[in-house]
Design a protein around this motif. Structure first.
Motif, PDB file in Angstrom:
ATOM      1  N   VAL A 140     -11.112   5.677   4.400  1.00 54.88           N
ATOM      2  CA  VAL A 140     -12.323   5.360   3.646  1.00 54.88           C
ATOM      3  C   VAL A 140     -13.582   5.655   4.448  1.00 54.88           C
ATOM      4  O   VAL A 140     -14.517   6.301   3.970  1.00 54.88           O
ATOM      5  N   GLY A 141     -13.621   5.178   5.702  1.00 56.67           N
ATOM      6  CA  GLY A 141     -14.842   5.298   6.491  1.00 56.67           C
ATOM      7  C   GLY A 141     -15.137   6.700   6.980  1.00 56.67           C
ATOM      8  O   GLY A 141     -16.274   7.161   6.887  1.00 56.67           O
ATOM      9  N   PHE A 142     -14.136   7.399   7.496  1.00 55.22           N
ATOM     10  CA  PHE A 142     -14.358   8.714   8.095  1.00 55.22           C
ATOM     11  C   PHE A 142     -14.145   9.857   7.105  1.00 55.22           C
ATOM     12  O   PHE A 142     -14.877  10.844   7.127  1.00 55.22           O
ATOM     13  N   PHE A 143     -13.130   9.745   6.243  1.00 55.91           N
ATOM     14  CA  PHE A 143     -12.849  10.804   5.274  1.00 55.91           C
ATOM     15  C   PHE A 143     -13.488  10.540   3.908  1.00 55.91           C
ATOM     16  O   PHE A 143     -13.522  11.440   3.068  1.00 55.91           O
ATOM     17  N   HIS A 144     -13.941   9.320   3.675  1.00 54.51           N
ATOM     18  CA  HIS A 144     -14.539   8.932   2.388  1.00 54.51           C
ATOM     19  C   HIS A 144     -13.595   9.238   1.230  1.00 54.51           C
ATOM     20  O   HIS A 144     -14.006   9.694   0.167  1.00 54.51           O
ATOM     21  N   ASN A 145     -12.304   8.992   1.451  1.00 53.65           N
ATOM     22  CA  ASN A 145     -11.294   9.306   0.448  1.00 53.65           C
ATOM     23  C   ASN A 145     -10.129   8.338   0.610  1.00 53.65           C
ATOM     24  O   ASN A 145      -9.230   8.559   1.421  1.00 53.65           O
ATOM     25  N   ALA A 146     -10.126   7.247  -0.165  1.00 48.44           N
ATOM     26  CA  ALA A 146      -9.063   6.247  -0.067  1.00 48.44           C
ATOM     27  C   ALA A 146      -7.709   6.810  -0.471  1.00 48.44           C
ATOM     28  O   ALA A 146      -6.668   6.285  -0.055  1.00 48.44           O
ATOM     29  N   ALA A 147      -7.699   7.885  -1.267  1.00 51.04           N
ATOM     30  CA  ALA A 147      -6.437   8.475  -1.711  1.00 51.04           C
ATOM     31  C   ALA A 147      -5.662   9.131  -0.575  1.00 51.04           C
ATOM     32  O   ALA A 147      -4.480   9.475  -0.734  1.00 51.04           O
ATOM     33  N   LEU A 148      -6.298   9.310   0.584  1.00 51.71           N
ATOM     34  CA  LEU A 148      -5.597   9.862   1.740  1.00 51.71           C
ATOM     35  C   LEU A 148      -4.723   8.828   2.448  1.00 51.71           C
ATOM     36  O   LEU A 148      -3.884   9.201   3.269  1.00 51.71           O
ATOM     37  N   ALA A 149      -4.912   7.559   2.143  1.00 50.57           N
ATOM     38  CA  ALA A 149      -4.178   6.505   2.840  1.00 50.57           C
ATOM     39  C   ALA A 149      -2.661   6.661   2.739  1.00 50.57           C
ATOM     40  O   ALA A 149      -1.957   6.507   3.754  1.00 50.57           O
ATOM     41  N   PRO A 150      -2.083   6.970   1.564  1.00 53.33           N
ATOM     42  CA  PRO A 150      -0.616   7.098   1.492  1.00 53.33           C
ATOM     43  C   PRO A 150      -0.050   8.196   2.390  1.00 53.33           C
ATOM     44  O   PRO A 150       0.960   7.983   3.064  1.00 53.33           O
ATOM     45  N   ILE A 151      -0.681   9.361   2.416  1.00 51.50           N
ATOM     46  CA  ILE A 151      -0.150  10.451   3.240  1.00 51.50           C
ATOM     47  C   ILE A 151      -0.314  10.144   4.729  1.00 51.50           C
ATOM     48  O   ILE A 151       0.578  10.414   5.536  1.00 51.50           O
ATOM     49  N   LEU A 152      -1.442   9.535   5.094  1.00 55.76           N
ATOM     50  CA  LEU A 152      -1.642   9.156   6.492  1.00 55.76           C
ATOM     51  C   LEU A 152      -0.641   8.088   6.920  1.00 55.76           C
ATOM     52  O   LEU A 152      -0.061   8.163   8.009  1.00 55.76           O
TER      53      LEU A 152
END
Length: 352
Positions: A140-152
């Motif tokens: 959220v903070g660095f990529f501004h994209n919460a949808a990246l959380a599952p893959i990370l």
């Protein structure tokens, strides 16, 4: 003379001398970076880690660790060649993030509950980021994209699980902690045995609630001071190396390697920052603007490697044990590359 200079002690001394000279050349930047590191420690790390350090000490005193150890022993031994008590370290390490896993492993070693090889296995795959930092700060903070959380999360924690499975082959001939034999009369109830183990551990500890709470707070404060000092130190070192052009030289060499591999050269800067400090590296990866998949892969590598700052924190916690650093470093490198591979493999299913 050259042989003397390349010895580890000589290299450490020369590095320290170089840092002192750079501090004299850039005094204002040294002060600013110190304050920046202190701010990160006070505003982010202290409130995030201090409660977990206190709670982990309390849980050890109350015997909760022994409860989980007895209950999960049949699961931990075949999977990771670890006593069941290691499940507590795995849970707290994954929930709390680095360096909680190393702290708890050191405590178990001091109490004689794990041997050296087992401790090295535990630290190798419990030195991970906490979910709050991975989701809130990175996605959220660095990529501004919460949808990246599952893959990370899948790449980072999935890679840690794979490292745990691989580390079961580490020091295979070393002795393991024996599991207490179960009597025939109680063979039907492992839960009963777990509760009794917790009760026996609490009686063996013997401290009152007030004394236990006081000791837990004092121990957590001492540990937080060490963590804060290392964060400030690496903040200063990164700033000085950047000012001296050393970071740029390392990044330029890495750009050539990335170019040969067909990766965006701009991600080399994030990788160099992440080599030293995970927060700076993840932030640089989020702002690289070179394609979301490659940025996510580099961020996963940085989170899994942990940065030399985290390595120094872990080393400080393990300094009073006989656990070695080399297995940890190899495991962190392997975890980083496994996480990168998982990002590319899982991108089609979990990518935003």
């Amino acid at each position: 003379m050259l042989r003397t200079l390349v010895r580890p002690a000589s290299l450490t001394g020369l590095t320290a001398l170089l840092i002192v000279l750079l501090m004299a050349v850039f005094p204002a930047q040294t002060l600013e970076s110190s304050l920046r590191g202190l701010s990160i420690w006070w505003q982010v790390l202290f409130p995030a880690l201090f409660p977990f350090f206190v709670i982990s000490e309390l849980l050890l005193g109350f015997g909760i660790v022994h409860f989980f150890g007895k209950l999960l022993d049949p699961l931990m031994r075949p999977l990771f060649r670890l006593p069941g008590i290691g499940s507590f370290v795995v849970t707290m390490g994954y929930v709390s993030g680095y360096p909680v896993g190393a702290r708890l492993t050191a405590q178990l070693w001091e109490q004689g509950l794990v041997k050296r090889a087992e401790g090295e296995r535990l630290v190798a795959f419990t030195t991970t980021s906490d979910p709050i930092f991975l989701i809130g700060a990175v996605a959220v903070g660095f990529f501004h994209n919460a949808a990246l959380a599952p893959i990370l999360a899948a790449a980072h924690y999935g890679g840690a699980f794979i490292i745990g499975l691989l580390m079961r082959f580490h020091d295979r001939h070393e002795p393991v902690t024996e599991s207490p034999r179960r009597t025939a009369a109680r063979r039907s109830s492992r839960l009963f045995e777990a509760i009794k183990a917790m009760h026996d551990a609490r009686l063996l500890d013997g401290r009152s609630l007030g004394k236990l709470l006081q000791d837990s707070i004092q121990s957590a404060l001492r540990l937080m001071i060490v963590v804060g000092g290392l964060v400030v130190f690496f903040s200063v070192v990164m700033e000085l190396l950047t000012r001296a052009g050393i970071v740029e030289a390392l990044a330029e060499a890495l750009r050539l390697l990335f170019g040969a591999l067909g990766l965006p050269a701009k991600l080399a800067d994030a990788s160099i920052f992440g080599l030293f400090e995970v927060t700076l590296g993840a932030k640089a990866a989020g702002g690289a603007d070179t394609g979301l998949m490659h940025q996510t892969a580099v961020a996963a590598w940085i989170l899994s490697w942990g940065g030399l700052s985290v390595h120094a924190q872990v080393l400080s916690l393990l300094s009073r044990t006989d656990l070695r650093y080399l297995p940890l470093m190899v495991a962190r490198l392997a975890h980083g590359f496994i996480a990168v591979v998982l990002v590319y493999v899982l991108w089609g299913w979990l990518a935003p």
